[in-house]
Design an enzyme around this catalytic site. Structure first.
Site, PDB file in Angstrom:
ATOM      1  CB  SER A  14      -0.906   0.011   1.230  1.00  0.00           C
ATOM      2  OG  SER A  14      -1.690  -1.150   1.232  1.00  0.00           O
ATOM      3  CE  LYS A  51      -9.456  -8.118   8.678  1.00  0.00           C
ATOM      4  NZ  LYS A  51      -8.441  -7.464   9.455  1.00  0.00           N
ATOM      5  CE1 TYR A 100      -2.448  -1.363  -3.856  1.00  0.00           C
ATOM      6  CE2 TYR A 100      -4.601  -2.218  -4.462  1.00  0.00           C
ATOM      7  CZ  TYR A 100      -3.793  -1.572  -3.561  1.00  0.00           C
ATOM      8  OH  TYR A 100      -4.307  -1.121  -2.379  1.00  0.00           O
ATOM      9  N   GLY A 177      -2.990 -12.804  21.429  1.00  0.00           N
ATOM     10  CA  GLY A 177      -4.201 -12.105  21.873  1.00  0.00           C
ATOM     11  C   GLY A 177      -4.328 -10.736  21.245  1.00  0.00           C
ATOM     12  CD  GLU A 183      -9.036  -8.374  12.653  1.00  0.00           C
ATOM     13  OE1 GLU A 183      -9.422  -7.210  12.775  1.00  0.00           O
ATOM     14  OE2 GLU A 183      -8.218  -8.724  11.778  1.00  0.00           O
ATOM     15  CG  ASP A 304       3.065  -2.696   8.493  1.00  0.00           C
ATOM     16  OD1 ASP A 304       2.488  -1.594   8.621  1.00  0.00           O
ATOM     17  OD2 ASP A 304       2.457  -3.780   8.467  1.00  0.00           O
ATOM     18  CB  ALA A 342     -12.205  -1.271  13.472  1.00  0.00           C
ATOM     19  CG  HIS A 437     -34.794   7.591  17.336  1.00  0.00           C
ATOM     20  ND1 HIS A 437     -34.111   6.965  18.361  1.00  0.00           N
ATOM     21  CD2 HIS A 437     -36.083   7.196  17.431  1.00  0.00           C
ATOM     22  CE1 HIS A 437     -34.966   6.226  19.039  1.00  0.00           C
ATOM     23  NE2 HIS A 437     -36.163   6.340  18.501  1.00  0.00           N
TER      24      HIS A 437
END
Ligand code: NDP
Length: 466
Positions: A14, A51, A100, A177, A183, A304, A342, A437
């Site tokens: 990326s 994933k 890409y 963990g 995931e 990374d 997330a 709502h």
């Protein structure tokens, strides 16, 4: 001095692809890029994209169960066809890989489908022996899964292997963990494997808000993942077709597959970096300054491999900022301070931005607003699952300094919360928005009174609680 290229990028993930494309298409730089594997890197080929598709696939049983609560008589989701899914997944990754590559070709980036290493501050050598020179070199080689260094560890799988399995394991152990362990444990369990997660701590997702950690750990248990907390595997050995795990307390059990999700390490080995004087950190990461520049001025690094914030959108921003700065005369730094993320556990995700409650308390007086409720959708279907939403507000400035959501589509919600938080919004700014709502997200703008006060004496209170 004339060079073959203005920029040579090592790594087609990326960060590297974005930097190459912007430098070439926006600023007219002559760019070369080397990638030894499939174009797209970890996120596209063996990370976020496959994933997330597996997460979608793994939700079927939960969705069917919910529809039964709404009056449908469906018995179950039926059998999962792993081979069909895996072939379709591979076709989708091939499509993305093509997109890409196509983007780079359209930008006139020259692609070298082979490994590259550095030989001096302006020269790379390709696997076929070809040497190419560039005014600037960008290292964007990412990271790779790391095994924990125990005897027999080669018998365990890593996350890369999961997408290529011939068949789903019957009983599987996931070790770790963090993001990947949590995931994949929910994915494997949702696809029908009997899944055990072994973690050395007492609640998963270390570093996240403690309340969210507790809920995430409990949810793993509720969806059927067997938790082995406070355990460390000491050794793996072959047990026929299976893998036997021997724990540090001597206990042992055999599994059809064992997967390590024990962290990732920067991919710097064999690149020639140390020989050139490029400074590496303790974990082997390339040390860079705020402009992504290494200790050798012509060499930069993003993503990374620099081990800053290891998330795809951060690598993309770093790559884009590098291209703007060096080739577009538009100096742009990346603010790593406020990045939303997330964890796609199921059915409720954990999403976060800013300070955790523990960090806020250490910083000073904060108000904590918490909404904890059973959402109407799953409540009607007969589930006890709770959604938790938390806002941390600086007691002095009233700015929102942290937001944590445990609930369905929490990743979608945190993305939108990131906008006002990035603008420095106060709690009053959140309150000024009229709710939509009935939604889950309306709780973010309807929490009126602090649930608790933390971080010492509050400016508008005589006594604060810790
Ligand atoms: P993490 O660093 O998040 O987690 C590693 C886990 O392995 C931790 O629980 C750690 O325990 C445990 N561990 C480490 N070493 C050992 C050991 N020797 N023995 C036993 N347990 C060990 O790494 P991941 O591999 O899960 O993910 C890597 C990165 O990838 C993440 O930090 C994230 O940036 C990115 N990612 C993001 C995703 C997303 O945005 N949704 C999804 C997947 C990855 P302890 O907590 O005690 O240190």
């Amino acid at each position: 001095m004339s060079f073959d290229y203005d920029l040579f990028v090592i790594g087609g993930g990326s960060g590297g692809v974005r930097a190459a494309r912007i430098a070439a298409s926006e600023y007219g730089a002559r760019v070369g890029l080397a990638e030894e594997s499939r174009m797209g890197g970890t996120c596209v080929i063996r990370g976020c994209v496959p994933k997330k598709l597996m997460i979608f696939a793994s939700q079927a049983e939960g969705i069917v169960e919910e529809t039964r609560g709404y009056g449908w008589t469906t018995a179950d989701a039926g059998a999962f066809d792993w081979t069909m899914f895996r072939n379709k997944l591979d076709a989708e990754l091939t499509r993305l890989e093509g997109a890409y590559t196509g983007g780079l070709v359209a930008a006139d980036v020259e692609i070298h489908k082979q490994r590259a290493r550095l030989v001096d501050a302006h020269t790379v050598e390709l696997a076929d022996g070809q040497r190419l020179s560039a005014k600037h070199i960008l290292i964007a080689v990412g990271g790779r899964p790391q095994r924990p260094g125990i005897e027999g560890e080669e018998l365990g799988l890593i996350s890369d292997d999961l997408f290529l399995m011939e068949k789903l394991p019957g009983r599987v152990l996931v070790i770790g963990g963090g993001f990947i362990a949590c995931e994949f444990a929910t994915i494997l369990q949702g696809l029908g494997a009997e899944t055990v997660l072994s973690y050395r701590g007492n609640a998963v997702l270390r570093g996240f808000d403690e309340e969210m950690r507790r809920h995430a750990t409990e949810q793993l248990r509720v969806v059927g993942v067997e938790l082995k907390l406070g355990t460390v595997p000491a050794k793996l050995e072959k047990d026929g077709e299976r893998t036997r795990v021997i724990w540090s307390d001597g206990a042992q059990e055999s599994y059809d597959a064992v997967m390590f999700a024990t962290g990732r390490t920067p991919n710097t080995e064999g690149l020639g970096l140390t020989e050139l004087g490029v400074k590496l950190g303790a974990r082997g990461e390339v040390v860079v300054d705020e402009w992504s520049q290494t200790s050798v001025p012509s060499i930069f690094a993003v993503g990374d491999v620099t081990d800053r914030v290891n998330l795809t959108p951060v690598a993309i921003r770093e790559g884009h900022s590098f291209a703007d700065t060096i080739f577009g005369a538009k100096p742009r730094k990346v603010d790593h301070g406020l990045v939303a993320s997330a964890v796609y556990v199921r059915p409720h995700e954990v999403a976060t931005i800013g300070l955790t409650e523990e960090e806020a308390a250490a910083k000073g007086p904060h108000e904590v607003y918490v909404a904890s409720f059973r959402p109407m959708r799953s409540l009607f279907a007969g589930s006890d699952a709770r959604v938790i939403m938390k806002l941390l507000v600086d007691a002095g400035t009233k700015k929102v300094t942290g937001c944590h959501i445990f609930g369905p589509e929490a990743g979608e919600m945190i993305q939108l919360v990131a906008i006002p938080m990035g603008m420095g919004a106060t709690k009053a700014d959140f309150d000024a928005a009229i709710a939509v709502h009935p939604t889950l997200a309306e709780e973010i703008v309807t929490m009126r009174r602090p649930t608790r006060h933390i971080g010492g004496a509050h400016p508008d209170k005589t006594v604060g609680s810790a």
